[in-house]
Design a protein around this motif. Structure first.
Motif, short mmCIF file in Angstrom:
data_model
loop_
_atom_site.label_atom_id
_atom_site.label_comp_id
_atom_site.label_asym_id
_atom_site.label_seq_id
_atom_site.Cartn_x
_atom_site.Cartn_y
_atom_site.Cartn_z
N VAL A 54 9.03 20.26 -11.40
CA VAL A 54 10.17 21.10 -11.02
C VAL A 54 9.68 22.45 -10.51
O VAL A 54 10.16 22.96 -9.48
CB VAL A 54 11.15 21.27 -12.22
CG1 VAL A 54 12.17 22.35 -11.94
CG2 VAL A 54 11.83 19.95 -12.52
N LEU A 55 8.70 23.04 -11.20
CA LEU A 55 8.12 24.30 -10.72
C LEU A 55 7.51 24.13 -9.34
O LEU A 55 7.65 25.00 -8.47
CB LEU A 55 7.06 24.81 -11.70
CG LEU A 55 7.56 25.55 -12.93
CD1 LEU A 55 6.39 25.89 -13.83
CD2 LEU A 55 8.30 26.80 -12.53
N GLY A 56 6.81 23.01 -9.13
CA GLY A 56 6.21 22.76 -7.82
C GLY A 56 7.25 22.67 -6.72
O GLY A 56 7.06 23.22 -5.63
N VAL A 57 8.34 22.00 -6.99
CA VAL A 57 9.42 21.88 -5.99
C VAL A 57 10.02 23.25 -5.69
O VAL A 57 10.28 23.59 -4.53
CB VAL A 57 10.50 20.89 -6.48
CG1 VAL A 57 11.74 20.94 -5.61
CG2 VAL A 57 9.94 19.48 -6.52
N ILE A 58 10.20 24.06 -6.72
CA ILE A 58 10.74 25.41 -6.51
C ILE A 58 9.77 26.24 -5.67
O ILE A 58 10.17 26.95 -4.74
CB ILE A 58 11.03 26.09 -7.86
CG1 ILE A 58 12.21 25.40 -8.54
CG2 ILE A 58 11.31 27.57 -7.68
CD1 ILE A 58 12.44 25.84 -9.97
N PHE A 59 8.49 26.15 -5.99
CA PHE A 59 7.49 26.92 -5.23
C PHE A 59 7.43 26.47 -3.78
O PHE A 59 7.35 27.29 -2.86
CB PHE A 59 6.11 26.80 -5.87
CG PHE A 59 5.99 27.49 -7.20
CD1 PHE A 59 6.92 28.43 -7.63
CD2 PHE A 59 4.94 27.19 -8.05
CE1 PHE A 59 6.81 29.05 -8.86
CE2 PHE A 59 4.82 27.81 -9.28
CZ PHE A 59 5.75 28.74 -9.69
N ARG A 65 10.71 28.88 2.94
CA ARG A 65 11.62 29.92 3.43
C ARG A 65 10.89 31.21 3.78
O ARG A 65 11.51 32.19 4.17
CB ARG A 65 12.69 30.23 2.39
CG ARG A 65 13.73 29.12 2.28
CD ARG A 65 14.85 29.48 1.37
NE ARG A 65 14.36 29.33 -0.02
CZ ARG A 65 14.91 29.90 -1.07
NH1 ARG A 65 15.94 30.68 -0.93
NH2 ARG A 65 14.42 29.70 -2.28
N GLY A 66 9.57 31.23 3.56
CA GLY A 66 8.80 32.41 3.94
C GLY A 66 8.64 33.43 2.82
O GLY A 66 8.22 34.56 3.08
N GLU A 67 8.98 33.07 1.61
CA GLU A 67 8.86 34.00 0.48
C GLU A 67 7.51 33.80 -0.21
O GLU A 67 7.44 33.49 -1.39
CB GLU A 67 10.00 33.80 -0.50
CG GLU A 67 11.36 34.03 0.12
CD GLU A 67 12.50 33.71 -0.85
OE1 GLU A 67 12.22 33.29 -1.98
OE2 GLU A 67 13.65 33.87 -0.44
N ILE A 68 6.44 34.00 0.54
CA ILE A 68 5.10 33.72 0.03
C ILE A 68 4.76 34.66 -1.12
O ILE A 68 4.13 34.24 -2.11
CB ILE A 68 4.06 33.86 1.17
CG1 ILE A 68 4.39 32.89 2.30
CG2 ILE A 68 2.66 33.63 0.65
CD1 ILE A 68 4.36 31.45 1.90
N SER A 69 5.15 35.91 -1.05
CA SER A 69 4.79 36.85 -2.12
C SER A 69 5.47 36.46 -3.43
O SER A 69 4.84 36.55 -4.50
CB SER A 69 5.18 38.28 -1.73
OG SER A 69 6.60 38.38 -1.61
N LYS A 70 6.72 35.99 -3.36
CA LYS A 70 7.39 35.54 -4.58
C LYS A 70 6.73 34.27 -5.13
O LYS A 70 6.62 34.10 -6.34
CB LYS A 70 8.87 35.28 -4.31
CG LYS A 70 9.67 36.54 -4.11
CD LYS A 70 11.14 36.21 -3.92
CE LYS A 70 11.94 37.48 -3.72
NZ LYS A 70 13.36 37.19 -3.52
N VAL A 71 6.28 33.39 -4.24
CA VAL A 71 5.61 32.17 -4.67
C VAL A 71 4.30 32.51 -5.35
O VAL A 71 3.97 31.96 -6.41
CB VAL A 71 5.39 31.22 -3.47
CG1 VAL A 71 4.47 30.08 -3.85
CG2 VAL A 71 6.71 30.69 -2.96
N LEU A 72 3.54 33.42 -4.76
CA LEU A 72 2.27 33.81 -5.37
C LEU A 72 2.48 34.49 -6.72
O LEU A 72 1.75 34.23 -7.68
CB LEU A 72 1.49 34.73 -4.42
CG LEU A 72 0.95 34.06 -3.16
CD1 LEU A 72 0.27 35.09 -2.26
CD2 LEU A 72 -0.02 32.95 -3.51
N THR A 73 3.49 35.35 -6.81
CA THR A 73 3.79 36.00 -8.09
C THR A 73 4.20 34.98 -9.14
O THR A 73 3.72 35.00 -10.27
CB THR A 73 4.91 37.05 -7.90
OG1 THR A 73 4.52 37.98 -6.90
CG2 THR A 73 5.19 37.78 -9.19
#
Length: 104
Positions: A54-59, A65-73
């Motif tokens: 589930v975490l992988g799907v969310i990431f 969508r281009g939210e790389i900084s949120k994904v990295l955090t």
């Protein structure tokens, strides 16, 4: 005569009560504990992979969508959380080893 019959009735009643008491166990059997090893194994083998998926799907959804900084955090937070869980499990086994070493 009546006294003899009353004594016979009373003695048969007492004998019946004593036989009933003798057939019942005096102490309850000890309750069985919860098999915590099976519970932990179940969570580790069934629940944890589902949560990680589930975490992988969310990431992946955020990254698309281009939210790389949120994904990295979020990924860093998840990795630190997994490190804490692994450290706690390690301390559990080390503590168990130390207890076995001290009390044997």
């Amino acid at each position: 005569m009546i006294a003899i019959e009353l004594m016979e009735q009373a003695s048969s009643g007492v004998a019946h009560a004593l036989s009933a008491l003798a057939s019942t166990p005096l102490a309850e059997p000890e309750p069985k504990g919860i098999d915590t090893n099976s519970v932990v194994t179940f969570f580790a083998s069934k629940i944890a992979p589902i949560l990680l998926a589930v975490l992988g799907v969310i990431f992946i959804g955020r990254a698309s969508r281009g939210e790389i900084s949120k994904v990295l955090t979020s990924s860093a937070i998840a990795i630190v959380g997994l490190a804490f869980i692994a450290g706690a499990a390690t301390l559990f086994f080390v503590g168990d080893y130390l207890i076995d070493l001290i009390f044997e």
